[in-house]
Write a protein that holds these residues in place. Sequence first.
Motif, short mmCIF file in Angstrom:
data_model
loop_
_atom_site.label_atom_id
_atom_site.label_comp_id
_atom_site.label_asym_id
_atom_site.label_seq_id
_atom_site.Cartn_x
_atom_site.Cartn_y
_atom_site.Cartn_z
N GLU A 218 -10.17 -14.63 14.54
CA GLU A 218 -8.79 -14.80 15.01
C GLU A 218 -8.08 -13.44 15.06
OE1 GLU A 218 -7.06 -17.56 12.32
OE2 GLU A 218 -8.21 -19.29 13.07
N LEU A 219 -8.33 -12.62 14.03
CA LEU A 219 -7.76 -11.27 14.02
C LEU A 219 -8.27 -10.46 15.19
CD1 LEU A 219 -6.14 -9.00 12.66
CD2 LEU A 219 -8.16 -8.54 11.24
N ARG A 220 -9.58 -10.59 15.48
CA ARG A 220 -10.15 -9.88 16.62
C ARG A 220 -9.45 -10.26 17.92
NH1 ARG A 220 -15.49 -12.08 19.22
NH2 ARG A 220 -13.91 -13.67 19.60
N ASP A 221 -9.25 -11.58 18.10
CA ASP A 221 -8.61 -12.04 19.32
C ASP A 221 -7.18 -11.51 19.43
OD1 ASP A 221 -10.93 -13.39 19.88
OD2 ASP A 221 -10.21 -15.34 19.18
N ARG A 222 -6.48 -11.47 18.29
CA ARG A 222 -5.12 -10.95 18.32
C ARG A 222 -5.10 -9.45 18.64
NH1 ARG A 222 -2.53 -13.92 12.95
NH2 ARG A 222 -2.77 -16.08 13.70
N LEU B 188 -3.34 -7.67 21.76
CA LEU B 188 -2.40 -6.56 21.61
C LEU B 188 -2.83 -5.37 22.44
CD1 LEU B 188 -1.63 -6.69 17.77
CD2 LEU B 188 -0.04 -7.18 19.63
N ARG B 189 -4.15 -5.09 22.43
CA ARG B 189 -4.64 -3.96 23.25
C ARG B 189 -4.40 -4.23 24.73
NH1 ARG B 189 -9.27 -4.50 19.72
NH2 ARG B 189 -9.20 -2.93 18.05
N GLN B 190 -4.65 -5.48 25.14
CA GLN B 190 -4.42 -5.83 26.55
C GLN B 190 -2.95 -5.70 26.90
OE1 GLN B 190 -6.41 -6.32 28.94
NE2 GLN B 190 -5.08 -7.18 30.52
N ALA B 191 -2.08 -6.21 26.00
CA ALA B 191 -0.64 -6.10 26.24
C ALA B 191 -0.21 -4.64 26.30
CB ALA B 191 0.13 -6.84 25.14
N ASP B 192 -0.81 -3.81 25.44
CA ASP B 192 -0.47 -2.39 25.43
C ASP B 192 -0.90 -1.73 26.73
OD1 ASP B 192 0.64 -0.17 23.89
OD2 ASP B 192 -1.40 0.62 23.88
N ARG B 193 -2.10 -2.09 27.21
CA ARG B 193 -2.57 -1.54 28.49
C ARG B 193 -1.65 -1.98 29.63
NH1 ARG B 193 -7.75 -2.66 26.35
NH2 ARG B 193 -7.78 -4.69 27.39
N GLN B 194 -1.28 -3.26 29.61
CA GLN B 194 -0.41 -3.77 30.66
C GLN B 194 0.96 -3.10 30.60
OE1 GLN B 194 -0.46 -8.01 30.00
NE2 GLN B 194 -2.22 -8.31 31.33
#
Length: 518
Positions: A127-131, A135-141
């Motif tokens: 679950e932590l990995r998915d979060r 977060l990384r995807q949101a940061d890239r976006q």
Amino acid sequence: MLLAPTPRDAQLSQTILQHAGLLAEVCPNLEELCREIGRGAGAVLLTDAALAEPGGTPERLAAALREQPSWSDIPVILLSPRGPDSLAAVWAMNTLSNVTVLDQPVRIMTLVSALQTAVKARLRQYELRDRLDALRQADRQKDEFLATLSHELRNPLAPIRNALHVLRLAGSDEQTRLRVVDTMERQVGSVIRLVDDLLELSRVNEGRIQLRKERIKLATVLRSALESSAPLVEAAGHELIVSQPPDAVLLNADPVRLTQVIANLLNNAAKYTERGGRIQLGARLEDSQAVISVQDTGIGIPHDMLERIFEMFVQVEPTDDRTRQGLGIGLTLVKRLVELHGGTIEAHSAGPGQGSEFVVRLPAFSDQRAALGKQAPQGAPGMERRRRELKRFKILVVDDHHDSGESLATLLRLLGHEVRVAYDGPAALEVAGSFRPDVVLLDIGLPGMDGVEVGARLRQDPKFHDLLLIALTGYGRDEDRQRSRSAGFDAHLVKPVDITALNTLLAGRERAKDLVRS
């Protein structure tokens, strides 16, 4: 992952764990176990006998566990006849990061409980990995969004700056000056639409937008959307085909928001279609639904993006061609507005280079004839109304931004008004006392004494009982408008001021005074 001393032990352990709801995969040796760890596992169960194999294999286990991603820490359950005192147990506790040692022989319930606890902890790691991935995807976006926003803002600012230089050098060349002014108007409009889209999406996401629904003809909305998108479609040299049902389709909808939806889809089609392409806008009535489709011959949408295309900041193709990149918010806004109307929107495409189609379905009146009969008569369009000559007013402009205040004052003077400018609250009250304005355009975000306090003080003065008090500010949220209303402002305009809206307010004030005099 299960590594037992003998095949019989492995089979027995696997059966016991299966009855407890735990799926155990048997590994024949420690080397195979290490390979499986690299592929991912919930937990590892082994005995200290497995760690006693020759050839330095225990170090291979330690290396495999160290190679895990930063979020991963696979639990290891070690069974030992001597418990934590065995050499294997001591090595494991000193070397491995997440190890539990159980005395052997072990009670079944103790083993099952330890493994269940380990698996639950392991699930939390996933679950932590998915979060973290989210977060990384949101940061890239976010980074892509900021880069695109910078580009989208610089795009219109560049011609505006160039136009200012041209105006300085044009001298008495009136034709050049008029052409440059047209350019500046178009580019400023682009910036305003960009900011409006950002604010609009924020309001929709926070549930603060309210639809002003009325009984409308779908054809009227389509016509408004086509007028809005025509410059972009024509500039790209696209062929535009429009098909509508022969009979009027009536909806209970917000005409402004629905126009916004269709215009946004048309703009997207024009933007993502190669020059000289074809765009089709269609509308039809299916049962009790109005179906609106926008189809193009553009770059298309990959199959795996058809659902994600409506997500915030998601764009079809990351490309170096910035002219095709938007902010990734347009389709998100469209989807939210359609859903607020009780409708749905779908994206269709055969793939990259195959064009795309967006289909909007909205509830329509089931009895179109009855609804048409009840439709309120429409007045003459606002654009066809005869312009009235506006009365000239004494206007006080209050703005701490000198260029903003002076430029607005210059515009108002050119329109024939008598204007004074103040740059802070105390100065505004002083000028108002001597100037006795009819209208005050008051910036709310003043330093020190803010515009709300200035407005409240003006309202308390009997000399200004019929003053038209207008908030002119960069803050356009619903709570900002409510705050200005509560402070006694008659209207709330967002910078940059729409001169047509301002003239409408001034005309309304004069009509109100005429009624009082009569």
